[in-house]
Write a protein that holds these residues in place. Sequence first.
Motif, PDB file in Angstrom:
ATOM      1  N   ARG A  64       1.617   0.730  28.393  1.00  0.00           N
ATOM      2  CA  ARG A  64       1.410  -0.222  27.292  1.00  0.00           C
ATOM      3  C   ARG A  64       1.003   0.514  26.017  1.00  0.00           C
ATOM      4  O   ARG A  64       1.446   0.174  24.905  1.00  0.00           O
ATOM      5  CB  ARG A  64       0.348  -1.252  27.674  1.00  0.00           C
ATOM      6  CG  ARG A  64       0.814  -2.266  28.725  1.00  0.00           C
ATOM      7  CD  ARG A  64      -0.157  -3.421  28.818  1.00  0.00           C
ATOM      8  NE  ARG A  64      -1.480  -2.988  29.242  1.00  0.00           N
ATOM      9  CZ  ARG A  64      -1.878  -2.888  30.506  1.00  0.00           C
ATOM     10  NH1 ARG A  64      -1.027  -3.171  31.493  1.00  0.00           N
ATOM     11  NH2 ARG A  64      -3.106  -2.500  30.800  1.00  0.00           N
ATOM     12  N   GLN A  78       4.015   2.089  24.399  1.00  0.00           N
ATOM     13  CA  GLN A  78       4.837   1.056  23.769  1.00  0.00           C
ATOM     14  C   GLN A  78       4.231   0.603  22.442  1.00  0.00           C
ATOM     15  O   GLN A  78       4.959   0.313  21.494  1.00  0.00           O
ATOM     16  CB  GLN A  78       5.003  -0.127  24.725  1.00  0.00           C
ATOM     17  CG  GLN A  78       5.821   0.231  25.967  1.00  0.00           C
ATOM     18  CD  GLN A  78       5.828  -0.868  27.011  1.00  0.00           C
ATOM     19  OE1 GLN A  78       5.030  -1.821  26.954  1.00  0.00           O
ATOM     20  NE2 GLN A  78       6.720  -0.752  27.989  1.00  0.00           N
ATOM     21  N   ASP A  79       2.920   0.601  22.374  1.00  0.00           N
ATOM     22  CA  ASP A  79       2.250   0.210  21.130  1.00  0.00           C
ATOM     23  C   ASP A  79       2.281   1.316  20.077  1.00  0.00           C
ATOM     24  O   ASP A  79       2.087   1.050  18.884  1.00  0.00           O
ATOM     25  CB  ASP A  79       0.787  -0.158  21.416  1.00  0.00           C
ATOM     26  CG  ASP A  79       0.665  -1.431  22.256  1.00  0.00           C
ATOM     27  OD1 ASP A  79       1.651  -2.202  22.280  1.00  0.00           O
ATOM     28  OD2 ASP A  79      -0.386  -1.608  22.896  1.00  0.00           O
ATOM     29  N   PRO A 108       8.726   1.322  22.192  1.00  0.00           N
ATOM     30  CA  PRO A 108       8.753  -0.004  22.840  1.00  0.00           C
ATOM     31  C   PRO A 108       9.503  -0.018  24.166  1.00  0.00           C
ATOM     32  O   PRO A 108       9.236  -0.894  25.006  1.00  0.00           O
ATOM     33  CB  PRO A 108       9.463  -0.884  21.796  1.00  0.00           C
ATOM     34  CG  PRO A 108      10.240   0.069  20.937  1.00  0.00           C
ATOM     35  CD  PRO A 108       9.422   1.328  20.889  1.00  0.00           C
ATOM     36  N   ASN A 109      10.395   0.931  24.378  1.00  0.00           N
ATOM     37  CA  ASN A 109      11.177   0.957  25.626  1.00  0.00           C
ATOM     38  C   ASN A 109      10.664   2.001  26.620  1.00  0.00           C
ATOM     39  O   ASN A 109      11.388   2.388  27.536  1.00  0.00           O
ATOM     40  CB  ASN A 109      12.646   1.239  25.303  1.00  0.00           C
ATOM     41  CG  ASN A 109      13.266   0.166  24.429  1.00  0.00           C
ATOM     42  OD1 ASN A 109      13.009  -1.031  24.624  1.00  0.00           O
ATOM     43  ND2 ASN A 109      14.076   0.580  23.446  1.00  0.00           N
TER      44      ASN A 109
END
Length: 366
Positions: A117, A120-121, A125-126
């Motif tokens: 997470r 992704q932040d 994002p992938n």
Amino acid sequence: MKRRRILWRLGAALALTAIAGLSAWQTATWHNRGIVVELLDDQATQVADGLQERLRTYELGLRGLRGMIAASGGRDVHQDVVHAYSATRDFKEEFPGALGMSVAWRVPQAELDAFVRQRQDLGLPNFLVRQLGPNDGDRWLVSHIEPATRDQSSLGLDLGSDATRRAGIAQVLATGKVTLTAPLKLKSLADAPGVLLFVPYESARAAARDSAARTPRIEGLVYTPLHLEDVFANIVTARAGQIRLRLRDADAGSQIDLLRQPGADAATAHDAPKVRREVPLYGRTWVVELTATDALVAAQRQVRPAAAAALGALGTALLCLMAHLAAESRRRVRQVEIERQRRAAIIESSDDAVIAETHDGVVIEW
């Protein structure tokens, strides 16, 4: 008696001539080989020094990236910040042979979801975790690959899921030092042989403590994959095509070549001069082996052993002939002296006059 003496001298002359010819042939061969071996030895020194210097350049580049990450928040650094830093570097010019630079973080199993997470932040994002095989220990997940123009398919890869990479990581954890992995296949280059160079990343808190009183806590790795053919591209320049170069990892226990170039397929005699040099590199020992090709030997304009043998044999034969003539001359001088003494003895012991004359009545001695 005379015939036997001549035959003995002739036999001795032939034997000495043969020995001299063989000695001259062998001396010329050793001399020629010594010239080539010296040339190979100089080239091996150049290769070893150039290789160590080149890998030192990679290490300094990785340390620069590590310092930037540490100054920009460590694991919390945003993807855009790393991209901005890599944009200031000319990777192809500064680090030839290095397939970019990457960062991998140590992630315990319990923190895996939170780490995904976080990535992704922070601009990915992938981001997903990928593995090459089973790994029961901490994950070592690739979070950055620079420059951004390089293949990004290794993002999220767990380096600890491959045995060779995992062994390199274990050495980093054990020593806290820059480490070179065993040979492996580079997926981005159609399984071409290569290695990874790991620089450990310690946490800011651990680095701030007294180094003599702590055990290093390695939180991540800054590393680069090395394509060895490109690494050697500017190191092996002299005698291109005339020297067969082989590079192996002495610690890998394998006969698979890391590199064979240039002149790897050039014609080479079975007893061609060869030089072997061991090069210690970041916890491993590489073996550089240089073999002279027929083209290199021919380019040295060496003394032909056959010509040297012919000259040696001819010189010895002339010396033997001179020695024979000198011996014959001394023998004839001795015979004349013996005859003179014999006649003197006859004259001394005779009561009558002795006159020697030719068939024509010319007195020659009295």
